[in-house]
Design a protein around this motif. Structure first.
Motif, mmCIF file in Angstrom:
data_model
loop_
_atom_site.group_PDB
_atom_site.id
_atom_site.type_symbol
_atom_site.label_atom_id
_atom_site.label_comp_id
_atom_site.label_asym_id
_atom_site.label_seq_id
_atom_site.Cartn_x
_atom_site.Cartn_y
_atom_site.Cartn_z
ATOM 1 N N ARG A 1 0.833 -1.211 0.000
ATOM 2 C CA ARG A 1 0.000 0.000 0.000
ATOM 3 C C ARG A 1 0.866 1.258 0.000
ATOM 4 N NH1 ARG A 1 -4.055 -2.817 3.684
ATOM 5 N NH2 ARG A 1 -5.778 -3.321 2.296
ATOM 6 N N GLY B 1 1.842 2.216 -3.331
ATOM 7 C CA GLY B 1 0.764 2.653 -4.220
ATOM 8 C C GLY B 1 0.051 1.523 -4.935
ATOM 9 N N ALA B 2 0.260 0.284 -4.511
ATOM 10 C CA ALA B 2 -0.396 -0.853 -5.145
ATOM 11 C C ALA B 2 -1.878 -0.893 -4.785
ATOM 12 C CB ALA B 2 0.282 -2.149 -4.723
ATOM 13 N N ARG B 3 -2.704 -1.340 -5.736
ATOM 14 C CA ARG B 3 -4.139 -1.513 -5.490
ATOM 15 C C ARG B 3 -4.364 -2.891 -4.876
ATOM 16 N NH1 ARG B 3 -5.218 0.577 -10.985
ATOM 17 N NH2 ARG B 3 -5.907 -1.514 -11.519
ATOM 18 N N THR C 1 -3.270 -4.984 -11.197
ATOM 19 C CA THR C 1 -2.475 -4.163 -12.107
ATOM 20 C C THR C 1 -2.575 -4.724 -13.518
ATOM 21 O OG1 THR C 1 -0.243 -3.463 -12.721
ATOM 22 C CG2 THR C 1 -0.424 -5.501 -11.453
ATOM 23 N N SER D 1 2.192 0.615 -9.646
ATOM 24 C CA SER D 1 0.980 1.368 -9.954
ATOM 25 C C SER D 1 0.600 1.204 -11.420
ATOM 26 C CB SER D 1 1.169 2.845 -9.636
ATOM 27 O OG SER D 1 2.186 3.401 -10.438
ATOM 28 N N ALA D 2 -0.689 1.421 -11.693
ATOM 29 C CA ALA D 2 -1.202 1.301 -13.057
ATOM 30 C C ALA D 2 -0.731 2.457 -13.906
ATOM 31 C CB ALA D 2 -2.716 1.261 -13.039
#
Length: 385
Positions: free
Chosen positions: A311, A314-316, A334, A384-385
């Motif tokens: 987190r 920045g990971a979903r 991702t 992150s995307a």
């Protein structure tokens, strides 16, 4: 002979597990949810099987002893009676047994949470083609809420299919409330425990059916799954097939006189994988000595560190932002999952990455330094995307 529980006062369970591996992993291994690593105990276990097999039919007594050991250890793992445990080929076969044991009629309902393994949806589609209603319970913020599963159960429900630990998010879905609602409406509950047993302590309680293959968290090899069927489930369903190992008398006086075993052995078919049983008995003996509670505490702490670290990067992360009871895995969404997998692989780290997500799974042999290292790798690679 079973090992005594090991004291963890001086050496932690992770260090002991690491030392017990058949081979030390190259790089970092965070993919037990797909394939568990092998313990050194597997070698003498396989040799035990080979010695029995080398004697031909004279070794059958030793093979039966292997099967008895495996059954006893699996039953102990889930706090069940050994008579309620059988061995089948796979977790998928366990679901097949539960579904085909029920006399489905058009208008009956199957309840299945959104985060189930695809096999559950494949089976549901076949039922839907026969007029069975399939109720998929959606996940909210990546988490399935027990209250939502309960709300989907009514008098038309015949079976609830649920995973103890989700292969997708790692969520631990406690079954007690769901089982109570299902039984109040005359329905049965099938629990897929393949991502749980060996990593998460679990007592069978009022579960109707449960299955778990041995090659993941139980540190076994391919070829068998433990299968549990309660006395209640056996009393209200019909065995969907008959094999030579499922009958108490192989050569009855009349060919029409078929007598299934009273216990769960009625679901067994032909010759099982005795080699896989021998390894399972040995690995579960080791797991019992380490104690599932100590393994769970070790894994839970690593997953907490990993989830928090993802987190921060920045990971979903799949699942709510607050605390979530999990097994030994965490995943993040991702579109770049394939690139991330390849980049981690180039750095010597093994993870699972498919279907729009990257999944990382830590077991008892995983070290804190492994988690810190993979987070540093992902920081360089980008999540992150």
């Amino acid at each position: 002979m079973s090992r005594k529980p090991e004291s963890m006062g001086t050496i932690d369970v992770g260090s002991r597990a690491r030392a017990a591996l058949a081979e030390q992993p190259d790089g970092i291994y965070l993919n037990t949810a797909a394939e568990g690593l092998l313990l050194s105990d597997a070698t003498p276990a396989i040799e035990r099987y080979l010695r029995a097999k080398a004697r031909g039919s004279r070794g059958r007594e030793d093979l039966n002893a292997i099967e008895d050991d495996a059954r006893r250890h699996f039953a102990s793992l889930i706090s069940a009676d050994a008579s309620d445990v059988a061995f089948i080929a796979s977790t998928s076969r366990g679901l097949d047994i539960a579904i085909k044991s029920i006399d489905w009629q058009a208008g009956d309902a199957l309840v299945v949470p959104e985060a189930e393994f695809p096999t559950a949806y494949f089976a549901a589609q076949l039922l839907a083609e026969r007029g069975v209603k399939v109720r998929v319970v959606p996940a909210v913020d990546g988490q399935v809420r027990p209250d939502d599963v309960v709300a989907a159960i009514d008098r038309s429900t015949k079976l609830v299919v649920m995973s103890l630990v989700s292969f997708k998010s790692g969520q631990y879905l406690a079954p007690d409330e769901i089982i109570l609602a299902a039984h109040e409406h005359g329905a049965l509950v099938y629990v897929d425990a393949v991502q749980a047993l060996g990593a998460v302590p679990f007592a069978i309680g009022e579960v109707d059916f449960l299955a778990a293959a041995s090659f993941k968290w139980m540190l076994g090899i391919h070829g068998i799954a433990g299968f549990y069927a309660s006395k209640r489930a056996r009393s209200v369903t019909s065995a969907p097939y008959v094999g030579y190992k499922s009958v108490s008398e192989l050569f009855p006086k009349s060919p029409n006189d078929i007598t299934l075993y009273e216990g769960a052995r009625r679901y067994e078919e032909g010759m099982p994988s005795f080699a896989a049983m021998a390894v399972l008995a040995a690995s579960l003996d080791r797991i019992a000595a380490w104690t599932p509670a100590a393994i769970d505490a070790h894994n839970s702490e690593l997953i907490r560190v990993l989830r928090d670290g993802l987190r921060r990067l920045g990971a979903r992360v799949i699942g709510p932002s607050g605390p979530m009871r999990t097994g030994g895995l965490v995943a993040f969404e991702t579109p770049h999952f394939d690139r991330i997998r390849a980049a981690l692989q180039a750095e010597g780290t093994a993870v699972w990455a498919r279907d729009g997500r990257v999944r990382l799974s830590a077991h008892v042999y995983t070290r804190r330094v492994d988690i810190d290292t993979v987070l540093a790798q992902l920081s360089r690679i980008g999540v992150s995307a």
